[in-house]
Enzyme design. Structure first.
Site, PDB file in Angstrom:
ATOM      1  N   GLY A 158      45.963  52.554  41.086  1.00  0.00           N
ATOM      2  CA  GLY A 158      45.451  52.690  42.444  1.00  0.00           C
ATOM      3  C   GLY A 158      45.750  51.528  43.364  1.00  0.00           C
ATOM      4  O   GLY A 158      45.309  51.529  44.514  1.00  0.00           O
ATOM      5  N   GLN A 159      46.522  50.537  42.891  1.00  0.00           N
ATOM      6  CA  GLN A 159      46.864  49.433  43.769  1.00  0.00           C
ATOM      7  C   GLN A 159      47.682  49.971  44.948  1.00  0.00           C
ATOM      8  O   GLN A 159      48.382  50.967  44.838  1.00  0.00           O
ATOM      9  CB  GLN A 159      47.685  48.360  43.035  1.00  0.00           C
ATOM     10  CG  GLN A 159      46.967  47.691  41.908  1.00  0.00           C
ATOM     11  CD  GLN A 159      47.128  48.433  40.582  1.00  0.00           C
ATOM     12  OE1 GLN A 159      47.431  49.617  40.550  1.00  0.00           O
ATOM     13  NE2 GLN A 159      46.907  47.731  39.487  1.00  0.00           N
ATOM     14  N   GLU A 160      47.591  49.289  46.067  1.00  0.00           N
ATOM     15  CA  GLU A 160      48.261  49.759  47.282  1.00  0.00           C
ATOM     16  C   GLU A 160      49.756  49.991  47.065  1.00  0.00           C
ATOM     17  O   GLU A 160      50.311  50.970  47.548  1.00  0.00           O
ATOM     18  CB  GLU A 160      48.044  48.742  48.417  1.00  0.00           C
ATOM     19  CG  GLU A 160      48.436  49.283  49.765  1.00  0.00           C
ATOM     20  CD  GLU A 160      48.011  48.356  50.892  1.00  0.00           C
ATOM     21  OE1 GLU A 160      48.566  48.504  51.993  1.00  0.00           O
ATOM     22  OE2 GLU A 160      47.137  47.511  50.679  1.00  0.00           O
TER      23      GLU A 160
END
Length: 184
Positions: free
Chosen positions: A78-80
């Site tokens: 879910g990191q950018e």
């Protein structure tokens, strides 16, 4: 003869496979949700220690069998930087579980933006989306996580096309939010 036997074998023993994406910001609890699901629904699966779960870089895959169906869960990071890869998986999925960390009030708007970007993708038209408000059982500084009681009117699973008008944190009689409480 081989074709007949092969077809009979597949009919008797092969499971229908469905791919479910687990999406959300980093540290929302996606991998923990996947591990808890595998532990709960796979008889002989012991599961990894929840204290050993780290940030997902890439993806984790888990399978759960229900009768003649096999659910393949794809837990995407879910990191950018990794969110830009989510759309590469949309065409292959049969459903999406979007996980929100209800204890992280500072990132709720960021989660909302990621959700809205995901739900507007044409590749998800007709794909059911479930939103989980996770970590509502966690106490932080003497207070529980951000409660979404007032925002939850009804648990619902709807196609992405119908969800385009639904937004996290907004509700009305004609547009109930797509939020379920979870303590995974």
């Amino acid at each position: 003869m081989y074709t007949l036997l092969s077809g009979l074998y597949k009919y008797m023993f092969q499971k229908d496979e469905y791919c479910i994406l687990i999406l959300g910001l980093d540290n929302a609890g996606k991998t923990t949700f996947l591990e808890q699901s595998k532990t709960r629904f796979n008889k002989n699966y012991k599961g990894m220690s929840l204290s050993k779960i780290t940030t997902t870089v890439g993806l984790n895959i888990g399978t759960v069998d229900f009768g003649k169906a096999r659910l393949m869960f794809w837990d995407l990071g879910g990191q950018e930087e990794l969110q830009s890869l989510w759309d590469k998986y949309y065409a292959e999925c049969h459903g999406v579980i979007y996980v929100i960390d209800s204890t992280d009030e500072e990132r709720l708007s960021e989660s909302k933006r990621a959700f809205e970007k995901m739900v507007t993708s044409e590749a998800l038209d007709g794909v059911p989306i479930l939103v989980l408000a996770n970590k509502q059982d966690i106490e932080q500084g003497g207070a529980r996580g951000h409660r979404m009681d007032g925002e939850v009117r009804r648990a619902e699973c709807a196609p992405a096309a119908a969800a385009a008008g639904h937004h996290i944190g907004t509700a009305g009689p004609e547009h109930p939010p797509l939020v379920l409480k979870s303590s995974c």
